[in-house]
Design an enzyme around this catalytic site. Structure first.
Site, mmCIF file in Angstrom:
data_model
loop_
_atom_site.group_PDB
_atom_site.id
_atom_site.type_symbol
_atom_site.label_atom_id
_atom_site.label_comp_id
_atom_site.label_asym_id
_atom_site.label_seq_id
_atom_site.Cartn_x
_atom_site.Cartn_y
_atom_site.Cartn_z
ATOM 1 N N ARG A 67 -1.337 -3.344 -44.720
ATOM 2 C CA ARG A 67 -0.094 -2.698 -45.172
ATOM 3 C C ARG A 67 -0.325 -1.819 -46.405
ATOM 4 O O ARG A 67 -1.035 -2.198 -47.327
ATOM 5 C CB ARG A 67 0.950 -3.765 -45.509
ATOM 6 C CG ARG A 67 2.216 -3.159 -46.125
ATOM 7 C CD ARG A 67 3.399 -4.054 -46.024
ATOM 8 N NE ARG A 67 3.274 -5.276 -46.803
ATOM 9 C CZ ARG A 67 4.186 -6.245 -46.793
ATOM 10 N NH1 ARG A 67 5.271 -6.137 -46.032
ATOM 11 N NH2 ARG A 67 4.004 -7.325 -47.525
ATOM 12 N N LYS A 70 9.962 -6.818 -40.677
ATOM 13 C CA LYS A 70 11.386 -6.799 -41.042
ATOM 14 C C LYS A 70 11.748 -5.540 -41.826
ATOM 15 O O LYS A 70 12.737 -4.869 -41.531
ATOM 16 C CB LYS A 70 11.753 -8.053 -41.871
ATOM 17 C CG LYS A 70 11.409 -9.364 -41.184
ATOM 18 C CD LYS A 70 11.792 -10.574 -42.019
ATOM 19 C CE LYS A 70 11.071 -10.658 -43.351
ATOM 20 N NZ LYS A 70 9.604 -10.852 -43.241
ATOM 21 N N ARG A 88 0.153 -3.655 -52.035
ATOM 22 C CA ARG A 88 0.886 -4.633 -52.842
ATOM 23 C C ARG A 88 -0.061 -5.690 -53.387
ATOM 24 O O ARG A 88 -0.986 -6.111 -52.704
ATOM 25 C CB ARG A 88 1.944 -5.318 -51.965
ATOM 26 C CG ARG A 88 3.303 -4.680 -52.078
ATOM 27 C CD ARG A 88 4.258 -5.203 -51.050
ATOM 28 N NE ARG A 88 4.452 -6.657 -51.106
ATOM 29 C CZ ARG A 88 5.368 -7.301 -50.389
ATOM 30 N NH1 ARG A 88 6.158 -6.630 -49.565
ATOM 31 N NH2 ARG A 88 5.502 -8.599 -50.489
ATOM 32 N N ARG A 144 15.828 -17.591 -47.622
ATOM 33 C CA ARG A 144 14.493 -18.098 -47.309
ATOM 34 C C ARG A 144 14.407 -19.603 -47.475
ATOM 35 O O ARG A 144 13.333 -20.171 -47.237
ATOM 36 C CB ARG A 144 13.479 -17.462 -48.247
ATOM 37 C CG ARG A 144 12.758 -16.258 -47.597
ATOM 38 C CD ARG A 144 12.018 -15.605 -48.695
ATOM 39 N NE ARG A 144 10.750 -15.074 -48.520
ATOM 40 C CZ ARG A 144 10.483 -13.763 -48.566
ATOM 41 N NH1 ARG A 144 11.450 -12.881 -48.566
ATOM 42 N NH2 ARG A 144 9.254 -13.344 -48.572
ATOM 43 N N ARG A 186 1.545 -17.404 -48.748
ATOM 44 C CA ARG A 186 2.898 -16.978 -48.358
ATOM 45 C C ARG A 186 3.245 -17.479 -46.956
ATOM 46 O O ARG A 186 4.388 -17.841 -46.694
ATOM 47 C CB ARG A 186 2.995 -15.444 -48.433
ATOM 48 C CG ARG A 186 3.062 -14.950 -49.885
ATOM 49 C CD ARG A 186 2.617 -13.507 -50.026
ATOM 50 N NE ARG A 186 3.496 -12.578 -49.393
ATOM 51 C CZ ARG A 186 3.108 -11.392 -48.917
ATOM 52 N NH1 ARG A 186 1.850 -11.011 -49.016
ATOM 53 N NH2 ARG A 186 3.983 -10.585 -48.375
HETATM 54 P P1 ADP Z 1 7.900 -7.516 -43.546
HETATM 55 O O1 ADP Z 1 8.986 -6.667 -44.150
HETATM 56 O O2 ADP Z 1 8.416 -8.436 -42.471
HETATM 57 O O3 ADP Z 1 7.067 -8.227 -44.569
HETATM 58 P P2 ADP Z 1 6.664 -4.925 -42.889
HETATM 59 O O4 ADP Z 1 7.793 -4.206 -42.229
HETATM 60 O O5 ADP Z 1 6.307 -4.527 -44.261
HETATM 61 O O6 ADP Z 1 6.887 -6.528 -42.770
HETATM 62 O O7 ADP Z 1 5.392 -4.776 -41.921
HETATM 63 C C1 ADP Z 1 4.112 -5.321 -42.270
HETATM 64 C C2 ADP Z 1 3.012 -4.351 -41.843
HETATM 65 O O8 ADP Z 1 2.938 -4.285 -40.418
HETATM 66 C C3 ADP Z 1 3.232 -2.916 -42.317
HETATM 67 O O9 ADP Z 1 1.970 -2.378 -42.652
HETATM 68 C C4 ADP Z 1 3.838 -2.215 -41.107
HETATM 69 O O10 ADP Z 1 3.496 -0.827 -41.077
HETATM 70 C C5 ADP Z 1 3.185 -2.958 -39.945
HETATM 71 N N1 ADP Z 1 4.075 -3.113 -38.788
HETATM 72 C C6 ADP Z 1 5.416 -3.352 -38.800
HETATM 73 N N2 ADP Z 1 5.889 -3.485 -37.542
HETATM 74 C C7 ADP Z 1 4.816 -3.327 -36.711
HETATM 75 C C8 ADP Z 1 4.642 -3.370 -35.285
HETATM 76 N N3 ADP Z 1 5.696 -3.605 -34.468
HETATM 77 N N4 ADP Z 1 3.414 -3.160 -34.790
HETATM 78 C C9 ADP Z 1 2.356 -2.946 -35.616
HETATM 79 N N5 ADP Z 1 2.450 -2.891 -36.963
HETATM 80 C C10 ADP Z 1 3.662 -3.092 -37.514
HETATM 81 P P1 AMP Z 2 8.821 -9.932 -49.595
HETATM 82 O O1 AMP Z 2 8.856 -8.537 -50.102
HETATM 83 O O2 AMP Z 2 10.043 -10.283 -48.778
HETATM 84 O O3 AMP Z 2 7.540 -10.254 -48.868
HETATM 85 O O4 AMP Z 2 8.882 -10.872 -50.876
HETATM 86 C C1 AMP Z 2 7.875 -10.834 -51.864
HETATM 87 C C2 AMP Z 2 7.988 -12.045 -52.789
HETATM 88 O O5 AMP Z 2 9.246 -12.012 -53.485
HETATM 89 C C3 AMP Z 2 7.951 -13.405 -52.103
HETATM 90 O O6 AMP Z 2 6.637 -13.858 -51.873
HETATM 91 C C4 AMP Z 2 8.695 -14.278 -53.136
HETATM 92 O O7 AMP Z 2 7.877 -14.597 -54.244
HETATM 93 C C5 AMP Z 2 9.777 -13.336 -53.634
HETATM 94 N N1 AMP Z 2 11.027 -13.421 -52.834
HETATM 95 C C6 AMP Z 2 11.586 -12.440 -52.073
HETATM 96 N N2 AMP Z 2 12.713 -12.862 -51.482
HETATM 97 C C7 AMP Z 2 12.874 -14.156 -51.871
HETATM 98 C C8 AMP Z 2 13.853 -15.168 -51.595
HETATM 99 N N3 AMP Z 2 14.902 -14.943 -50.783
HETATM 100 N N4 AMP Z 2 13.699 -16.372 -52.190
HETATM 101 C C9 AMP Z 2 12.670 -16.628 -53.010
HETATM 102 N N5 AMP Z 2 11.714 -15.735 -53.299
HETATM 103 C C10 AMP Z 2 11.812 -14.511 -52.748
#
Ligand code: ADP
Ligand code: AMP
Length: 207
Positions: free
Chosen positions: A128, A15, A154, A89, A165
């Site tokens: 990541r 995302k 992270r 969420r 998660r």
């Molecule tokens: P989210 O925001 O949904 O938690 P991220 O955008 O941070 O996910 O993506 C999670 C990991 O997967 C990152 O390391 C990113 O570089 C990788 N990634 C994202 N999209 C793709 C894809 N289409 N194919 C392979 N790796 C991806």
């Molecule tokens: P994310 O960066 O989206 O993976 O979020 C990281 C963490 O932030 C999650 O595991 C939750 O602890 C918190 N968080 C982010 N967005 C929300 C939301 N909309 N509601 C509740 N917790 C959230």
């Protein structure tokens, strides 16, 4: 009316990656509640102190905290095209959003569900890496950072927290799929494809 797009899907679905590209190429503003919370934790604010223990445990931060963050952000961003990345969420968050949008002259235009199997989520999250200076997202295998960029991992991208998660996603967030399906707003995309292919699918929904 300014566009309001929701990105729904498990952590690690891609995302943030897609929201960053849409921001860069199409002028959308990405609102990531996760990014806002991590910034608050880093700065040691009241919000950060309240949120940290939930985040470290892979749990959701309480709805009232998140809803007030979003309300404030939306007021700041009146008239701008936005992507809500990681919000809502829970059902109460979605209901609160539906209630506040008309007052802000908005409606949810589309909800994009990033579908990706759990095994892939685990692989994506464990690889990541983030550039702490720009917030740009990389992956050790799929999108390695340039050699001059120093990346970090992270805290919550550790195997035990990743599993928690995912469990939280399946329990508390997946009810939103039905919620938005009923409103005829849900668009499902195959997020296991390459970033370019996923981007094209998203464009075909929002343009
Ligand atoms: P989210 O925001 O949904 O938690 P991220 O955008 O941070 O996910 O993506 C999670 C990991 O997967 C990152 O390391 C990113 O570089 C990788 N990634 C994202 N999209 C793709 C894809 N289409 N194919 C392979 N790796 C991806
Ligand atoms: P994310 O960066 O989206 O993976 O979020 C990281 C963490 O932030 C999650 O595991 C939750 O602890 C918190 N968080 C982010 N967005 C929300 C939301 N909309 N509601 C509740 N917790 C959230």
């Amino acid at each position: 009316m300014a566009k309001t797009i929701i990105f729904l899907g498990p952590p690690g679905a891609g995302k943030g990656t897609q929201a960053q590209r849409l921001a860069q190429e199409k002028g959308f503003i990405q609102i990531s509640t996760g990014d806002i919370l991590r910034e608050a934790v880093k700065n040691g604010t009241e919000l950060g102190k309240k949120a940290k223990e939930y985040m470290d445990a892979g749990k959701l931060v309480p709805d009232d905290l998140i809803i007030s963050i979003i309300k404030e952000k939306l007021q700041e961003l009146e008239g701008k095209d936005i992507i809500l990345d990681g919000f809502p969420r829970t059902i109460p968050q979605a209901e609160a959003l539906d209630k506040m949008l008309p007052e802000l002259n908005r409606k949810v235009d589309a909800v994009i569900l990033f579908e990706v199997p759990d095994e892939l989520v685990i692989e994506r999250l464990s690889g990541r890496r983030i550039d702490p200076k720009t917030g740009k997202v990389y992956h050790v295998k799929y999108n390695p950072p340039p050699s001059d960029v120093e990346v970090i991992q992270r805290d919550d991208d550790k195997e035990e927290v990743i599993r928690k998660r995912l469990e939280v996603y399946h329990q508390q967030t997946t009810p939103l799929i039905e919620y938005y399906k009923k409103q005829n707003k849900l668009h499902v995309i195959d997020a296991s494809k390459s970033p370019d292919e996923v981007y094209k699918e998203i464009l075909s929904v929002i343009e």
